[in-house]
Write an enzyme that holds these catalytic residues in place. Structure first.
Site, PDB file in Angstrom:
ATOM      1  N   LYS A  22      57.629  10.637 -43.947  1.00 45.02           N
ATOM      2  CA  LYS A  22      57.001   9.387 -43.459  1.00 45.02           C
ATOM      3  C   LYS A  22      55.972   8.895 -44.473  1.00 45.02           C
ATOM      4  O   LYS A  22      55.971   7.724 -44.855  1.00 45.02           O
ATOM      5  CB  LYS A  22      56.306   9.636 -42.131  1.00 45.02           C
ATOM      6  CG  LYS A  22      55.347   8.527 -41.705  1.00 45.02           C
ATOM      7  CD  LYS A  22      54.725   8.773 -40.358  1.00 45.02           C
ATOM      8  CE  LYS A  22      53.509   9.615 -40.443  1.00 45.02           C
ATOM      9  NZ  LYS A  22      52.256   8.895 -40.769  1.00 45.02           N
ATOM     10  N   ASN A  23      55.121   9.795 -44.949  1.00 47.05           N
ATOM     11  CA  ASN A  23      54.002   9.379 -45.790  1.00 47.05           C
ATOM     12  C   ASN A  23      54.396   9.125 -47.240  1.00 47.05           C
ATOM     13  O   ASN A  23      53.560   8.735 -48.049  1.00 47.05           O
ATOM     14  CB  ASN A  23      52.850  10.384 -45.684  1.00 47.05           C
ATOM     15  CG  ASN A  23      52.209  10.333 -44.307  1.00 47.05           C
ATOM     16  OD1 ASN A  23      52.486   9.411 -43.525  1.00 47.05           O
ATOM     17  ND2 ASN A  23      51.395  11.312 -43.994  1.00 47.05           N
ATOM     18  N   ARG A  96      47.976   1.532 -39.498  1.00 51.08           N
ATOM     19  CA  ARG A  96      46.972   1.295 -40.535  1.00 51.08           C
ATOM     20  C   ARG A  96      47.558   1.378 -41.943  1.00 51.08           C
ATOM     21  O   ARG A  96      47.045   0.773 -42.869  1.00 51.08           O
ATOM     22  CB  ARG A  96      45.817   2.248 -40.365  1.00 51.08           C
ATOM     23  CG  ARG A  96      46.262   3.698 -40.278  1.00 51.08           C
ATOM     24  CD  ARG A  96      45.069   4.617 -40.182  1.00 51.08           C
ATOM     25  NE  ARG A  96      44.258   4.438 -41.365  1.00 51.08           N
ATOM     26  CZ  ARG A  96      43.178   3.668 -41.399  1.00 51.08           C
ATOM     27  NH1 ARG A  96      42.787   3.034 -40.332  1.00 51.08           N
ATOM     28  NH2 ARG A  96      42.501   3.518 -42.503  1.00 51.08           N
ATOM     29  N   CYS A 120      40.870   4.711 -36.058  1.00 51.28           N
ATOM     30  CA  CYS A 120      41.931   5.192 -35.166  1.00 51.28           C
ATOM     31  C   CYS A 120      41.355   6.415 -34.454  1.00 51.28           C
ATOM     32  O   CYS A 120      40.203   6.778 -34.638  1.00 51.28           O
ATOM     33  CB  CYS A 120      43.192   5.517 -35.950  1.00 51.28           C
ATOM     34  SG  CYS A 120      43.084   7.075 -36.831  1.00 51.28           S
ATOM     35  N   ARG A 125      38.052   5.959 -40.780  1.00 48.40           N
ATOM     36  CA  ARG A 125      39.082   5.678 -41.791  1.00 48.40           C
ATOM     37  C   ARG A 125      38.856   4.353 -42.515  1.00 48.40           C
ATOM     38  O   ARG A 125      39.671   3.433 -42.473  1.00 48.40           O
ATOM     39  CB  ARG A 125      40.466   5.757 -41.143  1.00 48.40           C
ATOM     40  CG  ARG A 125      40.689   7.111 -40.501  1.00 48.40           C
ATOM     41  CD  ARG A 125      42.053   7.339 -39.986  1.00 48.40           C
ATOM     42  NE  ARG A 125      43.007   7.560 -41.066  1.00 48.40           N
ATOM     43  CZ  ARG A 125      44.312   7.733 -40.837  1.00 48.40           C
ATOM     44  NH1 ARG A 125      44.762   7.690 -39.606  1.00 48.40           N
ATOM     45  NH2 ARG A 125      45.144   7.917 -41.839  1.00 48.40           N
ATOM     46  N   PRO A 126      37.719   4.204 -43.169  1.00 46.88           N
ATOM     47  CA  PRO A 126      37.440   2.969 -43.913  1.00 46.88           C
ATOM     48  C   PRO A 126      38.383   2.806 -45.105  1.00 46.88           C
ATOM     49  O   PRO A 126      39.123   3.736 -45.453  1.00 46.88           O
ATOM     50  CB  PRO A 126      36.006   3.182 -44.390  1.00 46.88           C
ATOM     51  CG  PRO A 126      35.831   4.659 -44.451  1.00 46.88           C
ATOM     52  CD  PRO A 126      36.681   5.215 -43.339  1.00 46.88           C
ATOM     53  N   ILE A 127      38.358   1.614 -45.712  1.00 46.71           N
ATOM     54  CA  ILE A 127      39.200   1.406 -46.906  1.00 46.71           C
ATOM     55  C   ILE A 127      38.340   0.955 -48.085  1.00 46.71           C
ATOM     56  O   ILE A 127      38.817   0.278 -49.011  1.00 46.71           O
ATOM     57  CB  ILE A 127      40.325   0.378 -46.637  1.00 46.71           C
ATOM     58  CG1 ILE A 127      39.753  -0.983 -46.226  1.00 46.71           C
ATOM     59  CG2 ILE A 127      41.317   0.892 -45.599  1.00 46.71           C
ATOM     60  CD1 ILE A 127      40.780  -2.109 -46.293  1.00 46.71           C
ATOM     61  N   ASP A 128      37.075   1.357 -48.052  1.00 49.66           N
ATOM     62  CA  ASP A 128      36.153   0.930 -49.118  1.00 49.66           C
ATOM     63  C   ASP A 128      36.636   1.333 -50.503  1.00 49.66           C
ATOM     64  O   ASP A 128      36.462   0.592 -51.491  1.00 49.66           O
ATOM     65  CB  ASP A 128      34.744   1.476 -48.863  1.00 49.66           C
ATOM     66  CG  ASP A 128      34.747   2.989 -48.738  1.00 49.66           C
ATOM     67  OD1 ASP A 128      35.393   3.509 -47.807  1.00 49.66           O
ATOM     68  OD2 ASP A 128      34.149   3.665 -49.602  1.00 49.66           O
ATOM     69  N   GLN A 129      37.303   2.480 -50.604  1.00 53.58           N
ATOM     70  CA  GLN A 129      37.765   2.932 -51.929  1.00 53.58           C
ATOM     71  C   GLN A 129      38.955   2.109 -52.425  1.00 53.58           C
ATOM     72  O   GLN A 129      39.096   1.870 -53.624  1.00 53.58           O
ATOM     73  CB  GLN A 129      38.130   4.421 -51.874  1.00 53.58           C
ATOM     74  CG  GLN A 129      36.953   5.309 -51.508  1.00 53.58           C
ATOM     75  CD  GLN A 129      35.814   5.221 -52.519  1.00 53.58           C
ATOM     76  OE1 GLN A 129      36.021   5.400 -53.716  1.00 53.58           O
ATOM     77  NE2 GLN A 129      34.625   4.882 -52.043  1.00 53.58           N
ATOM     78  N   ASP A 308      46.994  17.523 -41.786  1.00 52.86           N
ATOM     79  CA  ASP A 308      48.109  17.160 -40.900  1.00 52.86           C
ATOM     80  C   ASP A 308      48.792  18.387 -40.302  1.00 52.86           C
ATOM     81  O   ASP A 308      49.652  18.239 -39.436  1.00 52.86           O
ATOM     82  CB  ASP A 308      49.150  16.325 -41.654  1.00 52.86           C
ATOM     83  CG  ASP A 308      48.604  14.961 -41.998  1.00 52.86           C
ATOM     84  OD1 ASP A 308      49.239  14.254 -42.816  1.00 52.86           O
ATOM     85  OD2 ASP A 308      47.523  14.613 -41.506  1.00 52.86           O
ATOM     86  N   ILE A 330      38.443  16.909 -43.358  1.00 50.23           N
ATOM     87  CA  ILE A 330      38.924  15.606 -43.831  1.00 50.23           C
ATOM     88  C   ILE A 330      38.584  14.493 -42.843  1.00 50.23           C
ATOM     89  O   ILE A 330      38.046  13.458 -43.228  1.00 50.23           O
ATOM     90  CB  ILE A 330      40.461  15.638 -44.072  1.00 50.23           C
ATOM     91  CG1 ILE A 330      40.812  16.725 -45.083  1.00 50.23           C
ATOM     92  CG2 ILE A 330      40.963  14.254 -44.504  1.00 50.23           C
ATOM     93  CD1 ILE A 330      40.311  16.480 -46.490  1.00 50.23           C
ATOM     94  N   ARG A 400      55.931   8.290 -33.799  1.00 48.43           N
ATOM     95  CA  ARG A 400      55.469   7.666 -35.045  1.00 48.43           C
ATOM     96  C   ARG A 400      55.816   8.536 -36.241  1.00 48.43           C
ATOM     97  O   ARG A 400      55.980   8.044 -37.346  1.00 48.43           O
ATOM     98  CB  ARG A 400      53.952   7.466 -35.004  1.00 48.43           C
ATOM     99  CG  ARG A 400      53.496   6.514 -33.927  1.00 48.43           C
ATOM    100  CD  ARG A 400      52.057   6.191 -34.080  1.00 48.43           C
ATOM    101  NE  ARG A 400      51.775   5.780 -35.467  1.00 48.43           N
ATOM    102  CZ  ARG A 400      50.555   5.548 -35.924  1.00 48.43           C
ATOM    103  NH1 ARG A 400      49.517   5.686 -35.111  1.00 48.43           N
ATOM    104  NH2 ARG A 400      50.351   5.174 -37.166  1.00 48.43           N
TER     105      ARG A 400
END
Ligand code: EPZ
Length: 421
Positions: A22-23, A96, A120, A125-129, A308, A330, A400
């Site tokens: 999936k990933n 996301r 979530c 789970r920010p996306i600043d990077q 995971d 994490i 999912r």
């Protein structure tokens, strides 16, 4: 809402196939935006998240379909004509990873408007990077009405040193860099196999990427790429989940297509717990011990122990002969399976990012609720071991990330079925 019903106690044996990762599939589908033409993606798992990513591309104007019949693990994406570079809130809020279209859109279309993925269940789970990398490459980023808007006529190469190791952040910025002018160097990059797989696909499309799989990735931008034809690697987390299913039932199962190099940290811990693991031509065989030994786990970025797989190992340790300490380093909220396991008789106490798991003689079947993808898999694993009947509700979480899990587990002797809700 569907439920999964498990009658515990069966010892698993036989062979179970692992589907495509999936990933890996999610960023690779997004990468098709980087080149016009007819893309062919093989071994694509039939998952809700993959369907969402294909829908995101269709909403943008691409043709993105899964083939049918005996070719249903193949998806085709046709990128020609105008693409509307926007990923709407309705889709991003359900998945996301849709944010992975940001880098490709800015790189090839000079602009993107992507809904900010909210947090979530497992964390903020920010996306600043992600945004830091695009800004470094010259993108103008604005946040309006919950959307990220990114613009840049042509991105230019830059050195990006990530403040935190981020899998999709590394993937997003890597995809942006492949069409930038000049060289981009990603430092403190994520080393997950899925990052390496994405770089392999991009290089097949004509990109010039070196170092993927290490913490420094160098990308020399090119002017254009060509469409992909690629078969996606097996899903290491699905594979790990099935290895634990064998371990927790004292079974003997060959997990087909599993790649040992993708699971080294997990294999080490399963061996420490007393499992016999052998690599065979078709995958990895796991023989569960009569009595499991306790092991301590600290999740970390790859090649450390994968977050995971934390919930799955916690369930295994809940019936080990002794006490295990599990640290989740994490995500800030990835113990939501614990209250559900308590209902089954597990003895687990949490203090911040640490869970102390005292092995119990038995788990008892109960009605439990899935809260996030991997937590829901762990509840099914607990049901395999528990005495009596376990009902896992809200299995849309499971769908999912696991393709037909109840069918695959039945194939190795589990008494498990889906009840349409
Ligand atoms: C990927 O999520 C996976 N998803 C997750 O799998 C996996 O758990 C995670 O990597 C860690 O391995 C996909 O690949 C689609 P991160 P991602 O960015 O990329 C912080 C599953 O079960 N961070 O590596 O979103 C973040 O908050 C899913 O299949 C920032 O602070 O994870 C987290 O604490 C769940 N700023 C840590 O880094 C950023 O800009 C790692 O997150 C990005 C991340």
């Amino acid at each position: 809402m569907d439920k999964i019903v498990v009658q515990g106690g069966n010892v698993l044996s036989g062979e179970v196939p692992v589907s495509g990762a999936k990933n890996a599939a999610l960023p690779i589908i997004a990468a098709s935006l980087l080149s016009r033409g007819h893309h062919i993606l093989r071994n694509v798992p039939e998952l809700a998240d993959v369907a969402t990513m294909l829908e995101v591309l269709r909403v943008m104007g691409a043709k993105a379909e899964r083939l049918t019949g005996n070719k249903k693990s193949t998806c085709e994406v046709l990128i020609d004509g105008p693409v509307h570079p926007e990923a709407p809130y309705e889709l991003v809020k359900t998945m996301r990873a849709s944010v992975l279209v940001l880098g490709p859109l800015v790189a090839r279309y000079g602009r993107a408007r992507v809904s900010m993925p909210g947090g979530c269940a497992i964390g903020a789970r920010p996306i600043d990077q992600h945004l830091k990398g695009l800004k470094a490459m010259g993108a103008e980023i604005t946040l309006t009405e919950g959307y990220v808007e990114a613009r840049c006529k042509r991105l230019r190469g830059a050195t990006v040193n990530f403040d935190v190791i981020t899998v999709t952040g590394t993937e997003n910025v890597m995809m942006a860099a492949v069409l930038a002018r000049g060289r981009t160097v990603l430092e403190n990059a994520a080393r997950e196999p899925e990052v390496e797989e994405l770089a392999n696909v991009l290089n097949k499309m004509g990109a010039r990427i070196e170092g993927a799989g290490s913490d420094v990735i160098t990308i020399d931008g090119v002017d254009e790429l060509r469409p992909m034809d690629h078969a996606i690697i097996p899903d290491r987390v699905e594979a790990g989940t099935f290895l634990v299913a064998a371990a927790i039932t004292g079974g003997n199962v060959l997990v087909k297509n599993a790649v040992p190099e993708h699971l080294e940290a997990v294999l080490l811990k399963l061996r420490e717990a007393g499992c016999t693991l052998t690599t065979e031509a078709g995958g990895i065989r796991c023989k569960g011990p009569r009595v499991l030994k306790p092991v301590d786990i600290k999740t970390a970025e790859h090649p450390g122990f994968p977050t995971d797989m934390q919930a799955q190992l916690m369930v295994l340790m809940s019936v080990a002969n002794g006490t295990s300490v599990i640290s989740e380093n994490i995500f800030e909220n990835r113990f939501m399976h614990v209250p559900e396991l308590h209902r089954m008789g597990a003895d687990i106490s949490i203090s911040g990012p640490t869970a102390v798991v005292k092995g119990v003689k038995k788990l008892s079947g109960a009605q439990v609720m899935a809260t996030d993808l991997r937590a829901s898999a762990s509840l099914v694993l607990a049901g395999l071991r528990a005495e009596g009947r376990t009902e896992v509700s809200r299995v849309y979480h499971l769908d999912r990330g696991y393709e037909h899990i109840e069918k695959k587990l039945r194939g190795v002797g589990a008494n498990v079925r889906r009840v349409k809700g």
